[in-house]
Design a protein around this motif. Structure first.
Motif, PDB file in Angstrom:
ATOM      1  N   PRO A 203       0.802  -1.226   0.000  1.00 30.91           N
ATOM      2  CA  PRO A 203       0.000   0.000   0.000  1.00 30.91           C
ATOM      3  C   PRO A 203       0.834   1.274   0.000  1.00 30.91           C
ATOM      4  O   PRO A 203       0.343   2.338  -0.386  1.00 30.91           O
ATOM      5  CB  PRO A 203      -0.837  -0.120   1.279  1.00 30.91           C
ATOM      6  CG  PRO A 203      -0.097  -1.085   2.139  1.00 30.91           C
ATOM      7  CD  PRO A 203       0.575  -2.038   1.206  1.00 30.91           C
ATOM      8  N   SER A 204       2.091   1.176   0.406  1.00 30.70           N
ATOM      9  CA  SER A 204       2.956   2.354   0.409  1.00 30.70           C
ATOM     10  C   SER A 204       3.551   2.643  -0.962  1.00 30.70           C
ATOM     11  O   SER A 204       3.987   3.768  -1.233  1.00 30.70           O
ATOM     12  CB  SER A 204       4.096   2.172   1.423  1.00 30.70           C
ATOM     13  OG  SER A 204       3.584   2.033   2.726  1.00 30.70           O
ATOM     14  N   ALA A 205       3.585   1.623  -1.823  1.00 31.73           N
ATOM     15  CA  ALA A 205       4.129   1.790  -3.174  1.00 31.73           C
ATOM     16  C   ALA A 205       3.408   0.834  -4.111  1.00 31.73           C
ATOM     17  O   ALA A 205       3.978  -0.145  -4.594  1.00 31.73           O
ATOM     18  CB  ALA A 205       5.631   1.526  -3.178  1.00 31.73           C
ATOM     19  N   PRO A 206       2.125   1.069  -4.379  1.00 32.85           N
ATOM     20  CA  PRO A 206       1.319   0.120  -5.153  1.00 32.85           C
ATOM     21  C   PRO A 206       1.783  -0.031  -6.598  1.00 32.85           C
ATOM     22  O   PRO A 206       2.144   0.947  -7.252  1.00 32.85           O
ATOM     23  CB  PRO A 206      -0.089   0.717  -5.075  1.00 32.85           C
ATOM     24  CG  PRO A 206       0.110   2.159  -4.761  1.00 32.85           C
ATOM     25  CD  PRO A 206       1.345   2.239  -3.937  1.00 32.85           C
ATOM     26  N   THR A 207       1.764  -1.281  -7.072  1.00 32.01           N
ATOM     27  CA  THR A 207       2.164  -1.570  -8.450  1.00 32.01           C
ATOM     28  C   THR A 207       1.133  -2.421  -9.178  1.00 32.01           C
ATOM     29  O   THR A 207       1.368  -2.845 -10.306  1.00 32.01           O
ATOM     30  CB  THR A 207       3.516  -2.310  -8.470  1.00 32.01           C
ATOM     31  OG1 THR A 207       3.403  -3.517  -7.700  1.00 32.01           O
ATOM     32  CG2 THR A 207       4.626  -1.451  -7.891  1.00 32.01           C
ATOM     33  N   LEU A 208      -0.002  -2.680  -8.543  1.00 31.33           N
ATOM     34  CA  LEU A 208      -1.036  -3.524  -9.144  1.00 31.33           C
ATOM     35  C   LEU A 208      -1.970  -2.677 -10.001  1.00 31.33           C
ATOM     36  O   LEU A 208      -2.397  -1.601  -9.581  1.00 31.33           O
ATOM     37  CB  LEU A 208      -1.828  -4.229  -8.038  1.00 31.33           C
ATOM     38  CG  LEU A 208      -2.883  -5.249  -8.467  1.00 31.33           C
ATOM     39  CD1 LEU A 208      -2.257  -6.400  -9.240  1.00 31.33           C
ATOM     40  CD2 LEU A 208      -3.634  -5.774  -7.239  1.00 31.33           C
ATOM     41  N   ASP A 209      -2.290  -3.169 -11.202  1.00 29.77           N
ATOM     42  CA  ASP A 209      -3.215  -2.436 -12.065  1.00 29.77           C
ATOM     43  C   ASP A 209      -4.212  -3.400 -12.700  1.00 29.77           C
ATOM     44  O   ASP A 209      -4.054  -4.621 -12.659  1.00 29.77           O
ATOM     45  CB  ASP A 209      -2.471  -1.641 -13.143  1.00 29.77           C
ATOM     46  CG  ASP A 209      -1.557  -2.502 -13.998  1.00 29.77           C
ATOM     47  OD1 ASP A 209      -1.907  -3.667 -14.278  1.00 29.77           O
ATOM     48  OD2 ASP A 209      -0.476  -2.017 -14.386  1.00 29.77           O
ATOM     49  N   GLY A 210      -5.247  -2.825 -13.294  1.00 37.24           N
ATOM     50  CA  GLY A 210      -6.305  -3.623 -13.883  1.00 37.24           C
ATOM     51  C   GLY A 210      -5.829  -4.514 -15.007  1.00 37.24           C
ATOM     52  O   GLY A 210      -6.316  -5.640 -15.169  1.00 37.24           O
TER      53      GLY A 210
ATOM     54  N   PRO B  22      -9.315  -0.779  -3.841  1.00 35.03           N
ATOM     55  CA  PRO B  22      -8.920  -0.095  -5.077  1.00 35.03           C
ATOM     56  C   PRO B  22      -7.406   0.079  -5.184  1.00 35.03           C
ATOM     57  O   PRO B  22      -6.758   0.601  -4.269  1.00 35.03           O
ATOM     58  CB  PRO B  22      -9.631   1.261  -4.964  1.00 35.03           C
ATOM     59  CG  PRO B  22     -10.828   0.974  -4.112  1.00 35.03           C
ATOM     60  CD  PRO B  22     -10.357  -0.042  -3.111  1.00 35.03           C
ATOM     61  N   ASP B  23      -6.849  -0.413  -6.286  1.00 37.16           N
ATOM     62  CA  ASP B  23      -5.422  -0.299  -6.610  1.00 37.16           C
ATOM     63  C   ASP B  23      -4.501  -1.133  -5.718  1.00 37.16           C
ATOM     64  O   ASP B  23      -3.287  -1.146  -5.939  1.00 37.16           O
ATOM     65  CB  ASP B  23      -4.950   1.163  -6.549  1.00 37.16           C
ATOM     66  CG  ASP B  23      -5.714   2.061  -7.502  1.00 37.16           C
ATOM     67  OD1 ASP B  23      -5.997   1.611  -8.631  1.00 37.16           O
ATOM     68  OD2 ASP B  23      -6.039   3.198  -7.113  1.00 37.16           O
ATOM     69  N   LEU B  24      -5.062  -1.830  -4.717  1.00 41.47           N
ATOM     70  CA  LEU B  24      -4.218  -2.557  -3.765  1.00 41.47           C
ATOM     71  C   LEU B  24      -4.436  -4.064  -3.767  1.00 41.47           C
ATOM     72  O   LEU B  24      -3.478  -4.823  -3.565  1.00 41.47           O
ATOM     73  CB  LEU B  24      -4.444  -2.033  -2.339  1.00 41.47           C
ATOM     74  CG  LEU B  24      -4.138  -0.566  -2.074  1.00 41.47           C
ATOM     75  CD1 LEU B  24      -4.414  -0.235  -0.610  1.00 41.47           C
ATOM     76  CD2 LEU B  24      -2.695  -0.243  -2.432  1.00 41.47           C
ATOM     77  N   ALA B  25      -5.658  -4.516  -3.968  1.00 44.91           N
ATOM     78  CA  ALA B  25      -5.941  -5.952  -3.880  1.00 44.91           C
ATOM     79  C   ALA B  25      -7.140  -6.310  -4.744  1.00 44.91           C
ATOM     80  O   ALA B  25      -8.151  -5.602  -4.754  1.00 44.91           O
ATOM     81  CB  ALA B  25      -6.200  -6.361  -2.434  1.00 44.91           C
TER      82      ALA B  25
ATOM     83  N   GLN C 223       6.313 -11.304  -8.199  1.00 45.53           N
ATOM     84  CA  GLN C 223       7.171 -10.848  -7.109  1.00 45.53           C
ATOM     85  C   GLN C 223       8.151  -9.787  -7.589  1.00 45.53           C
ATOM     86  O   GLN C 223       8.411  -8.799  -6.901  1.00 45.53           O
ATOM     87  CB  GLN C 223       7.946 -12.034  -6.521  1.00 45.53           C
ATOM     88  CG  GLN C 223       7.125 -12.944  -5.633  1.00 45.53           C
ATOM     89  CD  GLN C 223       6.752 -12.311  -4.314  1.00 45.53           C
ATOM     90  OE1 GLN C 223       7.594 -12.091  -3.450  1.00 45.53           O
ATOM     91  NE2 GLN C 223       5.477 -12.004  -4.150  1.00 45.53           N
ATOM     92  N   ALA C 224       8.684  -9.989  -8.772  1.00 40.73           N
ATOM     93  CA  ALA C 224       9.645  -9.035  -9.325  1.00 40.73           C
ATOM     94  C   ALA C 224       9.005  -7.680  -9.595  1.00 40.73           C
ATOM     95  O   ALA C 224       9.706  -6.674  -9.719  1.00 40.73           O
ATOM     96  CB  ALA C 224      10.247  -9.598 -10.610  1.00 40.73           C
ATOM     97  N   ARG C 225       7.680  -7.655  -9.634  1.00 41.26           N
ATOM     98  CA  ARG C 225       6.948  -6.405  -9.877  1.00 41.26           C
ATOM     99  C   ARG C 225       6.309  -5.855  -8.606  1.00 41.26           C
ATOM    100  O   ARG C 225       5.513  -4.919  -8.657  1.00 41.26           O
ATOM    101  CB  ARG C 225       5.877  -6.641 -10.943  1.00 41.26           C
ATOM    102  CG  ARG C 225       6.451  -7.016 -12.308  1.00 41.26           C
ATOM    103  CD  ARG C 225       5.376  -7.481 -13.261  1.00 41.26           C
ATOM    104  NE  ARG C 225       4.284  -6.520 -13.357  1.00 41.26           N
ATOM    105  CZ  ARG C 225       3.118  -6.778 -13.958  1.00 41.26           C
ATOM    106  NH1 ARG C 225       2.910  -7.969 -14.506  1.00 41.26           N
ATOM    107  NH2 ARG C 225       2.173  -5.867 -14.005  1.00 41.26           N
ATOM    108  N   GLY C 226       6.629  -6.453  -7.463  1.00 41.12           N
ATOM    109  CA  GLY C 226       6.101  -5.951  -6.199  1.00 41.12           C
ATOM    110  C   GLY C 226       4.685  -6.375  -5.900  1.00 41.12           C
ATOM    111  O   GLY C 226       3.955  -5.670  -5.190  1.00 41.12           O
ATOM    112  N   ILE C 227       4.288  -7.543  -6.423  1.00 43.15           N
ATOM    113  CA  ILE C 227       2.913  -8.020  -6.244  1.00 43.15           C
ATOM    114  C   ILE C 227       2.937  -9.415  -5.625  1.00 43.15           C
ATOM    115  O   ILE C 227       3.649 -10.307  -6.091  1.00 43.15           O
ATOM    116  CB  ILE C 227       2.163  -8.075  -7.593  1.00 43.15           C
ATOM    117  CG1 ILE C 227       2.094  -6.675  -8.216  1.00 43.15           C
ATOM    118  CG2 ILE C 227       0.760  -8.654  -7.414  1.00 43.15           C
ATOM    119  CD1 ILE C 227       1.623  -6.671  -9.663  1.00 43.15           C
ATOM    120  N   ASP C 228       2.149  -9.610  -4.569  1.00 42.85           N
ATOM    121  CA  ASP C 228       1.975 -10.926  -3.960  1.00 42.85           C
ATOM    122  C   ASP C 228       0.794 -11.631  -4.611  1.00 42.85           C
ATOM    123  O   ASP C 228      -0.220 -11.002  -4.934  1.00 42.85           O
ATOM    124  CB  ASP C 228       1.713 -10.795  -2.454  1.00 42.85           C
ATOM    125  CG  ASP C 228       2.929 -10.296  -1.690  1.00 42.85           C
ATOM    126  OD1 ASP C 228       4.041 -10.792  -1.962  1.00 42.85           O
ATOM    127  OD2 ASP C 228       2.770  -9.411  -0.826  1.00 42.85           O
TER     128      ASP C 228
END
Length: 292
Positions: free
Chosen positions: A10-17, A37-40, A60-65
């Motif tokens: 949440p401090s540096a979100p990288t997830l997108d639609g 929104p934008d987080l999960a 993982q390499a993109r900051g997403i679990d």
């Protein structure tokens, strides 16, 4: 039915639609839902995908679990959590050791013990012995000046307890710290080791028997049974080798920013999200979070 959940920091979100939809299409999943929104986001699957861990590594390499788990029974009735490097950012014994002037040496032993390279009980006795003579009042100073809660910890506890869950803090650390952390975050009970003192100073000894890996598992079994809760209804979270037994026994064992040897044995791994990720894994939308 399975559920795939994608979570970002949440401090540096990288997830997108686009990422969510691409994965949903590749895996033939059902309609995706943003639970924050934008987080999960999450979507249903008929069965676990064969390339889950390859995709996990790419994300993982993109900051997403990424987590895939059965949809049924996701919301848990009990939380059992480690303290050091899980509910709090620090390792308490390392902070005490720093005050005693042996910080680097103790931190190295801690790292090896948490990686499973050393037997936990022996490593704890060795580290505590190095604290001998440290003024007992230093503990309060460490709590006041150095201990910080992991982001999302208070919201995780408040939300689960508001929904009827029982919360247990179980630590290979010390009761002087777990009492403070449990009270501040809202745990129902806490269990840890006791540092022994003599003449106002740490004696360099810890009360026996030591609460380690086996004792954490025993606590999970004993407390859940007493409350009529099955292991499948328990969520456990931790980061070190002494957490593995309880992580593997729980219905949802979450390796949280864990040592590689620990994460490798857990199906649920959070390396980028904060502790609110444990709520997303249970299907809670951010709008249902309880802020203490």
């Amino acid at each position: 039915m399975q559920i795939a959940t994608l979570i970002t920091n949440p401090s540096a979100p990288t997830l997108d639609g686009a990422t969510v939809e691409a994965l949903r299409n590749a895996w033939g999943g059902g309609a995706a839902q943003w639970i924050a929104p934008d987080l999960a986001a999450e979507f249903p699957l008929e069965q676990p995908p064969g390339n889950q861990w390859e995709v996990w590594a790419e994300l993982q390499a993109r900051g997403i679990d990424l987590a895939v788990q059965p949809a049924a029974g996701r919301q848990k009735a009990m939380l059992i959590a480690d303290m050091d490097s899980t509910m709090i950012v620090q390792e308490c014994i390392d902070e005490l050791a720093d005050m005693a002037g042996v910080g680097a040496h103790v931190a190295e032993i801690t790292e090896r013990a948490m990686n499973g390279e050393l037997e936990f009980e022996g490593a704890l006795r060795e580290r505590v012995a190095l604290l001998r003579g440290l003024e007992a009042g230093i503990i309060d100073r460490v709590i006041a000046e150095r201990i910080t809660f992991t982001p999302g910890a208070a919201t995780l506890l408040a939300t689960m307890r508001a929904n009827g869950a029982h919360a247990v803090l179980v630590s290979g650390g010390f009761t002087a710290f777990t009492g403070h952390v449990a009270g501040a975050l809202g745990f129902d009970e806490h269990h840890a080791n006791t540092l022994l003192t003599a003449d106002g100073a740490l004696s360099g000894e810890v009360a026996e028997p030591i609460l380690g890996r086996a004792a954490k598992l025993e606590a999970l079994r004993r407390i859940s049974a007493a409350r009529g809760i099955t292991a499948a209804q328990v969520m456990a979270v931790g980061d070190g080798a002494n957490d593995l037994a309880m992580l593997e026994a729980a219905g949802a064992g979450v390796a949280f920013h864990a040592k590689p040897a620990v994460a490798a044995r857990c199906a649920l791994r959070i390396n980028h999200g904060d502790l609110t990720a444990l709520l997303y894994l249970q299907g809670y939308a951010s709008g249902a979070f309880v802020t203490p």
